[in-house]
Design an enzyme around this catalytic site. Structure first.
Site, PDB file in Angstrom:
ATOM      1  N   SER A   1     -54.772  27.507  72.206  1.00 27.30           N
ATOM      2  CA  SER A   1     -55.617  26.611  72.975  1.00 27.30           C
ATOM      3  C   SER A   1     -54.591  26.280  74.176  1.00 27.30           C
ATOM      4  CB  SER A   1     -56.191  25.688  72.070  1.00 27.30           C
ATOM      5  OG  SER A   1     -57.475  25.001  72.716  1.00 27.30           O
TER       6      SER A   1
ATOM      7  N   ASP B   1     -66.339  31.130  71.443  1.00 26.68           N
ATOM      8  CA  ASP B   1     -65.597  30.021  72.155  1.00 26.68           C
ATOM      9  C   ASP B   1     -65.749  30.192  73.555  1.00 26.68           C
ATOM     10  OD1 ASP B   1     -63.487  28.825  73.015  1.00 26.68           O
ATOM     11  OD2 ASP B   1     -61.908  30.074  72.303  1.00 26.68           O
TER      12      ASP B   1
ATOM     13  N   HIS C   1     -63.581  28.718  68.440  1.00 24.37           N
ATOM     14  CA  HIS C   1     -62.369  27.972  69.068  1.00 24.37           C
ATOM     15  C   HIS C   1     -61.636  27.131  67.773  1.00 24.37           C
ATOM     16  CE1 HIS C   1     -59.774  27.117  72.104  1.00 24.37           C
ATOM     17  NE2 HIS C   1     -59.594  25.783  71.538  1.00 24.37           N
TER      18      HIS C   1
END
Ligand SMILES: *[C@@H]1O[C@H](CO)[C@@H](O)[C@H](O)[C@H]1NC(C)=O
Ligand SMILES: *[C@@H]1O[C@H](CO)[C@@H](O)[C@H](O)[C@H]1NC(C)=O
Length: 408
Positions: free
Chosen positions: A191, A348, A378
């Site tokens: 991320s 995501d 995600h």
């Protein structure tokens, strides 16, 4: 008795209504994800409430919750020695495997945790577990970096911390002290940590003064650009937990120290509208109509307003800075970056950031393994450890470690 029954029924209904979120049928273990999402939303809601009352910044509330339940000390095991230290003033947690013959050179990974440049820590249980497992299964030294976080730090501080810690570790005398093979070091992150890993990999690969460079970069659902909040994955997953579209825009503005009122115009792509010539070179580098495969594009349409809000890029010029948004790098820079692993998840908003980066690296001549998880969401890779265990979490961790093992 009747009254208790009625109250119980009512509470159950309210609870179920609060928890229930319609989810795509292909997502991994939807009920667990709903519970996780409800927990997230409760803490976020509380954070937003105290923030709007002007009491505490909402990110601090989230971090407080994380710190209360999630941080753990550096516990060593028989297989891995764990300790907290600092590299050039940046806090790091080190995981050193105890197996292997003395003097035998090991592999290593510099790991950058996720959390929107604002949350998380190398000392958080899930990241501690992940790095411990990597150290054990790869018999590698893992350096998990605790870079400074928003709202106390803003771009380029998070990036600078990541770069400083990486440069410190890549010094030949430091690698020698840890018995690490200088030809077998990777940089990785998930991320926002994937964003920092990509940016640091770019910088070190063009730095003529660096004597040791990364062999690999492994990017887990990375966030790589802030000019288009309407890529097909942003459009398709706008209602999918746990990273909602406005939250991602808010994380960006906090990282780049921009006015929070820019969230709405940015979600409309007003900051990269067609009349803003400064944004034009950036728009072209993330032209998804060209970069994405048909299975990702489907029938989605680009959102490109004719007229936009010039003030946003004037006030937040870092939106165009490749150190903040590595997808904006020039092809020459990408061409010098290390071989890459890019993991993306179908459910995501950031799926297309990763997919476009994989494609641009390939076009620049870099070998890329792009692993796409059709049932992933995600953040799923850190949910592979008790008590939040998802099967897709376990599969992503195993696939990621396998790739590192075969390529590092
Ligand atoms: C986007 O910009 C246009 C033109 O400046 C403006 O009319 C519109 O209200 C803006 N949209 C948002 C969501 O701010
Ligand atoms: C994106 O690519 C398409 C097809 O290659 C092209 O027609 C379009 O002009 C490009 N848009 C931008 C913003 O570069």
């Amino acid at each position: 008795m009747k009254r208790i029954f009625a109250v119980t029924c009512l509470l159950t209904a309210v609870f179920a209504y609060y928890i229930y979120t319609p989810l795509p049928s292909t997502i991994s273990e939807p009920w667990k994800l709903m519970l996780l999402d409800a927990t997230f939303r409760s803490v976020m809601g509380l954070g937003n409430l105290v923030h709007s009352l002007g009491l505490i910044h909402h990110v601090r509330v989230l971090n407080f919750a994380v710190n209360q339940f999630e941080l753990q000390g550096p516990r060593s095991s028989e297989a891995v020695r764990v300790r907290d230290t600092s590299f050039s003033g940046v806090q790091v947690r080190l995981f050193e495997p105890t197996q292997g013959e003395p003097g035998q050179l090991k592999r290593a990974v510099v790991y950058l945790h996720g959390g929107g440049w604002a949350l998380g820590s190398a000392r958080m249980r899930s990241y501690d577990f992940l790095c411990r497992r990597m150290a054990e299964e790869l018999n590698a030294v893992i350096v998990s970096v605790d870079y400074r976080l928003a709202p106390d730090a803003h771009f380029p501080q998070q990036y600078d911390d990541a770069l400083l810690a990486a440069r410190h570790f890549l010094r030949p005398e430091v690698l020698a002290r840890f018995s690490v093979d200088p030809d077998r070091v990777a940089v990785s992150g998930d991320s926002a940590g994937g964003n920092l890993a990509a940016a640091v990999a770019q910088q070190i690969s063009v730095d003529s003064s660096a004597s040791v460079r990364f062999k690999l970069q492994a990017l887990i659902y990375p966030v790589l650009q802030a000019l288009d909040f309407n890529t097909p994955s942003y459009q398709q997953n706008r209602d999918v937990p746990i990273l909602y579209r406005p939250l991602m825009a808010r994380f960006w503005l906090e990282y780049l120290d921009g006015d929070p009122s820019f969230v709405q115009p940015m979600l409309a792509n007003n900051h990269s509208a067609l009349d803003l010539t400064r944004a034009a070179p950036g728009r072209e580098k993330l032209n998804w109509t060209r970069l994405l495969p048909p299975a990702f594009k489907r029938d989605y349409r680009p959102v490109a307003p004719a007229r936009g809000t010039a003030r946003i890029i004037e006030e937040v010029p870092a939106l165009l800075d490749a150190r903040a948004a590595p997808l904006l790098a020039e092809p020459e820079v990408l061409g010098r970056s290390p071989r890459a692993y890019v993991l993306t998840c179908e459910h995501d908003v950031l799926r297309d950031d990763g997919a476009m980066y994989a494609r641009r690296l390939q076009e620049a001549g870099v070998p890329v393994t792009h692993d796409h998880y059709g049932d992933g969401f995600h953040g799923c890779m850190i949910f592979a450890f008790w008590p939040t265990y998802f099967s897709v979490g376990e599969r992503t961790v195993a696939g990621y470690i396998r790739w590192l093992d075969q390529n590092l």
